[in-house]
Design an enzyme around this catalytic site. Structure first.
Site, PDB file in Angstrom:
ATOM      1  N   CYS A   1       0.783  -1.128   0.012  1.00  0.00           N
ATOM      2  CA  CYS A   1      -0.049  -0.039  -0.045  1.00  0.00           C
ATOM      3  C   CYS A   1       0.972   1.203   0.062  1.00  0.00           C
ATOM      4  O   CYS A   1       1.546   1.531  -0.924  1.00  0.00           O
ATOM      5  CB  CYS A   1      -1.026   0.030   1.153  1.00  0.00           C
ATOM      6  SG  CYS A   1      -2.299   0.948   0.822  1.00  0.00           S
TER       7      CYS A   1
ATOM      8  N   GLU B   1      -1.051  -8.311   5.477  1.00  0.00           N
ATOM      9  CA  GLU B   1      -0.788  -8.551   6.689  1.00  0.00           C
ATOM     10  C   GLU B   1      -1.936  -8.577   7.759  1.00  0.00           C
ATOM     11  O   GLU B   1      -1.710  -8.625   8.827  1.00  0.00           O
ATOM     12  CB  GLU B   1       0.283  -7.209   7.303  1.00  0.00           C
ATOM     13  CG  GLU B   1      -0.511  -5.802   7.420  1.00  0.00           C
ATOM     14  CD  GLU B   1      -0.720  -5.105   6.318  1.00  0.00           C
ATOM     15  OE1 GLU B   1      -0.240  -5.592   5.070  1.00  0.00           O
ATOM     16  OE2 GLU B   1      -1.017  -3.913   6.049  1.00  0.00           O
TER      17      GLU B   1
ATOM     18  N   HIS C   1      -3.441  -5.165   1.609  1.00  0.00           N
ATOM     19  CA  HIS C   1      -2.584  -5.353   2.904  1.00  0.00           C
ATOM     20  C   HIS C   1      -3.046  -6.858   3.391  1.00  0.00           C
ATOM     21  O   HIS C   1      -3.465  -7.216   4.160  1.00  0.00           O
ATOM     22  CB  HIS C   1      -3.666  -4.562   4.148  1.00  0.00           C
ATOM     23  CG  HIS C   1      -3.398  -3.187   3.865  1.00  0.00           C
ATOM     24  ND1 HIS C   1      -2.404  -2.329   4.929  1.00  0.00           N
ATOM     25  CD2 HIS C   1      -3.928  -2.111   3.093  1.00  0.00           C
ATOM     26  CE1 HIS C   1      -2.397  -1.198   4.550  1.00  0.00           C
ATOM     27  NE2 HIS C   1      -3.239  -1.045   3.555  1.00  0.00           N
TER      28      HIS C   1
HETATM   29  N1  GLN Z   1      -3.210   6.750   0.613  1.00  0.00           N
HETATM   30  C1  GLN Z   1      -2.158   6.258   1.506  1.00  0.00           C
HETATM   31  C2  GLN Z   1      -0.822   7.017   0.877  1.00  0.00           C
HETATM   32  O1  GLN Z   1      -1.102   7.596  -0.209  1.00  0.00           O
HETATM   33  C3  GLN Z   1      -1.858   4.805   1.445  1.00  0.00           C
HETATM   34  C4  GLN Z   1      -3.081   4.009   2.145  1.00  0.00           C
HETATM   35  C5  GLN Z   1      -2.602   2.833   2.930  1.00  0.00           C
HETATM   36  O2  GLN Z   1      -1.270   2.556   3.186  1.00  0.00           O
HETATM   37  N2  GLN Z   1      -3.662   2.082   3.596  1.00  0.00           N
HETATM   38  O3  GLN Z   1       0.095   6.841   1.528  1.00  0.00           O
END
Ligand code: GLN
Length: 193
Positions: free
Chosen positions: A84, A178, A176
């Site tokens: 992410c 995890e 995610h």
């Molecule tokens: N929108 C977040 C970012 O730009 C990422 C979201 C997340 O890691 N759950 O860092």
């Protein structure tokens, strides 16, 4: 390497959940290291960059003086799992953003790309990795990978989008893993080290 050490970039975000996922995957706690400073970074053989806020993580990497060293280690082949915000941080191109980044993986990403209505959702993710198969993807304000550079291999799809990629020892996912009860992605990652 059974004694190899896996670091968790621990400035911010859900690095503790990654530590618990590694434990569920059978990695001994003595092998899991929280990384914030240079000696910790130098002590690990692999690293996980968690979800969280990519802008904050980029800023802290710079402030703690480990941005360039981390970049060099990844470029030298250190196994890396980035999820992410972690995926955003390692992307070479971030649409419409000049935020501080590692920029080590030739992909283009769009932040918060699923929009406000559905900015968090769960959906099946089909991976090409036999040890992982199809898993539930948990997407939280997830980015989209909108372009893959040469040599970047798609590893998984969800709703027609590529949601996990690999280039060499770098593995990155927009979701995610995890947060799953089991830890198939972490078990597979640990097996590669
Ligand atoms: N929108 C977040 C970012 O730009 C990422 C979201 C997340 O890691 N759950 O860092």
């Amino acid at each position: 390497m059974s004694e190899s050490r896996i670091g968790l970039l621990a400035f911010q975000g859900d690095y503790e959940a990654h530590g618990k996922a590694l434990a569920r995957a059978g990695v001994a706690s003595s092998r899991i290291v929280e990384v914030r400073r240079l000696p910790e970074l130098e002590s690990v053989d692999a690293l996980i960059i968690p979800g969280g806020e990519s802008t904050v993580m980029g800023m802290l990497l710079e402030r703690f003086g480990i941005l360039e060293v981390l970049k060099a280690r990844i470029e030298a082949g250190m196994p890396l799992l980035a999820t992410c915000a972690g995926l955003i941080l390692i992307a070479k191109h971030i649409e419409g953003s000049s935020q501080t980044k590692l920029g080590v993986l030739d992909i283009t990403v769009r932040r918060n790309a699923y929009g406000r209505q559905v900015d968090s959702f769960r959906a099946p993710v089909q991976t090409r990795i036999p040890e992982i198969g199809t898993i539930e993807g948990i997407f939280i304000r997830a980015p989209k990978i909108v372009a893959l550079g040469p040599g970047v291999e798609p590893l998984a799809t969800c709703k027609g989008e590529t949601v996990m990629v690999r280039k060499g020892a770098i593995i990155a996912a927009t979701f995610h893993p995890e947060l799953l009860k089991d830890a198939p992605v972490h078990r597979w990652f640990a097996s590669l080290i």
